[in-house]
Design a protein around this motif. Structure first.
Motif, mmCIF file in Angstrom:
data_model
loop_
_atom_site.group_PDB
_atom_site.id
_atom_site.type_symbol
_atom_site.label_atom_id
_atom_site.label_comp_id
_atom_site.label_asym_id
_atom_site.label_seq_id
_atom_site.Cartn_x
_atom_site.Cartn_y
_atom_site.Cartn_z
ATOM 1 N N GLU A 215 0.842 -1.197 0.000
ATOM 2 C CA GLU A 215 0.000 0.000 0.000
ATOM 3 C C GLU A 215 0.875 1.244 0.000
ATOM 4 O OE1 GLU A 215 -1.916 1.331 3.739
ATOM 5 O OE2 GLU A 215 -1.023 -0.450 4.653
ATOM 6 N N ILE A 216 0.253 2.371 -0.319
ATOM 7 C CA ILE A 216 0.909 3.665 -0.195
ATOM 8 C C ILE A 216 0.251 4.333 1.006
ATOM 9 C CG2 ILE A 216 1.435 5.865 -1.304
ATOM 10 C CD1 ILE A 216 2.693 3.386 -2.689
ATOM 11 N N ALA A 217 1.019 4.460 2.082
ATOM 12 C CA ALA A 217 0.477 4.943 3.355
ATOM 13 C C ALA A 217 0.650 6.450 3.488
ATOM 14 C CB ALA A 217 1.154 4.214 4.513
ATOM 15 N N THR A 218 -0.187 7.187 2.779
ATOM 16 C CA THR A 218 -0.159 8.647 2.879
ATOM 17 C C THR A 218 -1.541 9.212 2.576
ATOM 18 O OG1 THR A 218 0.879 10.682 2.111
ATOM 19 C CG2 THR A 218 0.577 8.970 0.473
ATOM 20 N N ASP A 219 -1.831 10.340 3.170
ATOM 21 C CA ASP A 219 -3.073 11.067 2.864
ATOM 22 C C ASP A 219 -2.805 12.192 1.872
ATOM 23 O OD1 ASP A 219 -4.580 9.502 4.615
ATOM 24 O OD2 ASP A 219 -4.139 10.801 6.320
ATOM 25 N N ASP A 220 -1.536 12.333 1.478
ATOM 26 C CA ASP A 220 -1.120 13.382 0.560
ATOM 27 C C ASP A 220 -1.437 12.949 -0.873
ATOM 28 O OD1 ASP A 220 0.312 15.049 -1.183
ATOM 29 O OD2 ASP A 220 1.885 15.405 0.299
ATOM 30 N N GLU A 221 -2.431 13.568 -1.470
ATOM 31 C CA GLU A 221 -2.862 13.200 -2.824
ATOM 32 C C GLU A 221 -1.772 13.436 -3.866
ATOM 33 O OE1 GLU A 221 -5.511 11.494 -3.988
ATOM 34 O OE2 GLU A 221 -5.867 11.192 -1.851
ATOM 35 N N ASP A 222 -0.979 14.497 -3.701
ATOM 36 C CA ASP A 222 0.104 14.776 -4.649
ATOM 37 C C ASP A 222 1.156 13.674 -4.609
ATOM 38 O OD1 ASP A 222 -1.061 17.128 -5.530
ATOM 39 O OD2 ASP A 222 0.052 18.387 -4.123
ATOM 40 N N MET A 223 1.501 13.232 -3.404
ATOM 41 C CA MET A 223 2.482 12.151 -3.258
ATOM 42 C C MET A 223 1.933 10.856 -3.855
ATOM 43 S SD MET A 223 4.244 10.523 0.176
ATOM 44 C CE MET A 223 4.783 12.070 0.848
ATOM 45 N N ASN A 224 0.673 10.585 -3.583
ATOM 46 C CA ASN A 224 0.009 9.403 -4.125
ATOM 47 C C ASN A 224 0.033 9.422 -5.656
ATOM 48 O OD1 ASN A 224 -1.159 7.070 -3.190
ATOM 49 N ND2 ASN A 224 -2.865 8.115 -2.220
ATOM 50 N N ALA A 225 -0.325 10.559 -6.232
ATOM 51 C CA ALA A 225 -0.365 10.697 -7.694
ATOM 52 C C ALA A 225 1.035 10.560 -8.295
ATOM 53 C CB ALA A 225 -0.981 12.038 -8.078
ATOM 54 N N PHE A 226 2.034 11.152 -7.631
ATOM 55 C CA PHE A 226 3.406 11.069 -8.116
ATOM 56 C C PHE A 226 3.884 9.617 -8.152
ATOM 57 C CE2 PHE A 226 7.970 10.916 -7.070
ATOM 58 C CZ PHE A 226 8.472 11.519 -8.210
ATOM 59 N N LEU A 227 3.669 8.876 -7.062
ATOM 60 C CA LEU A 227 4.095 7.472 -7.010
ATOM 61 C C LEU A 227 3.331 6.634 -8.033
ATOM 62 C CD1 LEU A 227 4.521 7.069 -3.164
ATOM 63 C CD2 LEU A 227 6.332 6.992 -4.884
ATOM 64 N N PHE A 228 2.054 6.938 -8.220
ATOM 65 C CA PHE A 228 1.254 6.214 -9.209
ATOM 66 C C PHE A 228 1.820 6.420 -10.611
ATOM 67 C CE2 PHE A 228 -2.300 5.507 -12.082
ATOM 68 C CZ PHE A 228 -2.802 4.306 -11.610
ATOM 69 N N ARG A 229 2.231 7.649 -10.925
ATOM 70 C CA ARG A 229 2.822 7.936 -12.248
ATOM 71 C C ARG A 229 4.126 7.177 -12.465
ATOM 72 N NH1 ARG A 229 1.092 13.144 -11.107
ATOM 73 N NH2 ARG A 229 3.189 13.852 -10.566
ATOM 74 N N LEU A 230 4.852 6.907 -11.377
ATOM 75 C CA LEU A 230 6.089 6.128 -11.484
ATOM 76 C C LEU A 230 5.794 4.634 -11.678
ATOM 77 C CD1 LEU A 230 8.376 7.561 -8.651
ATOM 78 C CD2 LEU A 230 8.283 8.241 -11.040
ATOM 79 N N GLY A 231 4.545 4.244 -11.435
ATOM 80 C CA GLY A 231 4.183 2.827 -11.511
ATOM 81 C C GLY A 231 4.266 2.155 -10.160
ATOM 82 N N CYS A 232 4.319 2.958 -9.110
ATOM 83 C CA CYS A 232 4.439 2.434 -7.749
ATOM 84 C C CYS A 232 3.064 2.435 -7.083
ATOM 85 C CB CYS A 232 5.423 3.289 -6.954
ATOM 86 S SG CYS A 232 5.691 2.690 -5.291
ATOM 87 N N TYR A 233 2.385 1.291 -7.143
ATOM 88 C CA TYR A 233 1.084 1.151 -6.502
ATOM 89 C C TYR A 233 0.897 -0.297 -6.096
ATOM 90 C CZ TYR A 233 0.274 0.393 -11.495
ATOM 91 O OH TYR A 233 0.386 -0.013 -12.798
ATOM 92 N N SER A 234 -0.144 -0.556 -5.343
ATOM 93 C CA SER A 234 -0.390 -1.871 -4.756
ATOM 94 C C SER A 234 -0.295 -3.004 -5.784
ATOM 95 C CB SER A 234 -1.776 -1.875 -4.102
ATOM 96 O OG SER A 234 -1.965 -3.078 -3.407
ATOM 97 N N GLY A 235 0.471 -4.038 -5.432
ATOM 98 C CA GLY A 235 0.611 -5.204 -6.291
ATOM 99 C C GLY A 235 1.824 -5.171 -7.207
ATOM 100 N N GLU A 236 2.483 -4.024 -7.313
ATOM 101 C CA GLU A 236 3.632 -3.894 -8.214
ATOM 102 C C GLU A 236 4.931 -4.300 -7.521
ATOM 103 O OE1 GLU A 236 3.840 -3.111 -11.531
ATOM 104 O OE2 GLU A 236 1.687 -3.390 -11.351
ATOM 105 N N PRO A 237 5.860 -4.924 -8.251
ATOM 106 C CA PRO A 237 7.162 -5.249 -7.672
ATOM 107 C C PRO A 237 8.037 -4.002 -7.549
ATOM 108 C CG PRO A 237 7.055 -5.996 -9.943
ATOM 109 C CD PRO A 237 5.702 -5.444 -9.610
ATOM 110 N N ILE A 238 8.870 -3.982 -6.510
ATOM 111 C CA ILE A 238 9.796 -2.871 -6.287
ATOM 112 C C ILE A 238 11.065 -3.455 -5.678
ATOM 113 C CG2 ILE A 238 8.814 -2.321 -4.016
ATOM 114 C CD1 ILE A 238 9.366 0.663 -4.686
ATOM 115 N N THR A 239 12.218 -2.988 -6.151
ATOM 116 C CA THR A 239 13.507 -3.485 -5.654
ATOM 117 C C THR A 239 14.334 -2.316 -5.147
ATOM 118 O OG1 THR A 239 13.459 -5.208 -7.355
ATOM 119 C CG2 THR A 239 15.562 -4.831 -6.253
#
Length: 75
Positions: free
Chosen positions: A20-44
């Motif tokens: 999950e992305i644990a933030t209430d900051d919509e801008d941060m959420n949107a930024f991470l989503f644009r990077l492809g960083c959201y629930s279910g995605e692999p990250i290293t």
């Protein structure tokens, strides 16, 4: 209750799944989503510095500050 592990606490070189992305900051959420960083995605996590870390998300390497890294909960 299980502890939440953030990207900041992750082991170098290991691939995790974004839980999950644990933030209430919509801008941060949107930024991470644009990077492809959201629930279910692999990250290293590839490196850690004092104020940031470098992670691979969808074939891209990104330098994330500690605030962003702490918002990314992995499993």
């Amino acid at each position: 209750m299980e502890d939440k592990m953030t990207l900041l606490e992750a082991e170098l070189g290991k691939t995790y799944t974004v839980k999950e992305i644990a933030t209430d900051d919509e801008d941060m959420n949107a930024f991470l989503f644009r990077l492809g960083c959201y629930s279910g995605e692999p990250i290293t996590l590839v490196s850690k510095k004092k104020k940031s870390c470098v992670a691979v998300i969808k074939d891209g390497r990104y330098n994330l500050d500690n605030l962003l890294s702490e918002a990314i909960v992995v499993e």
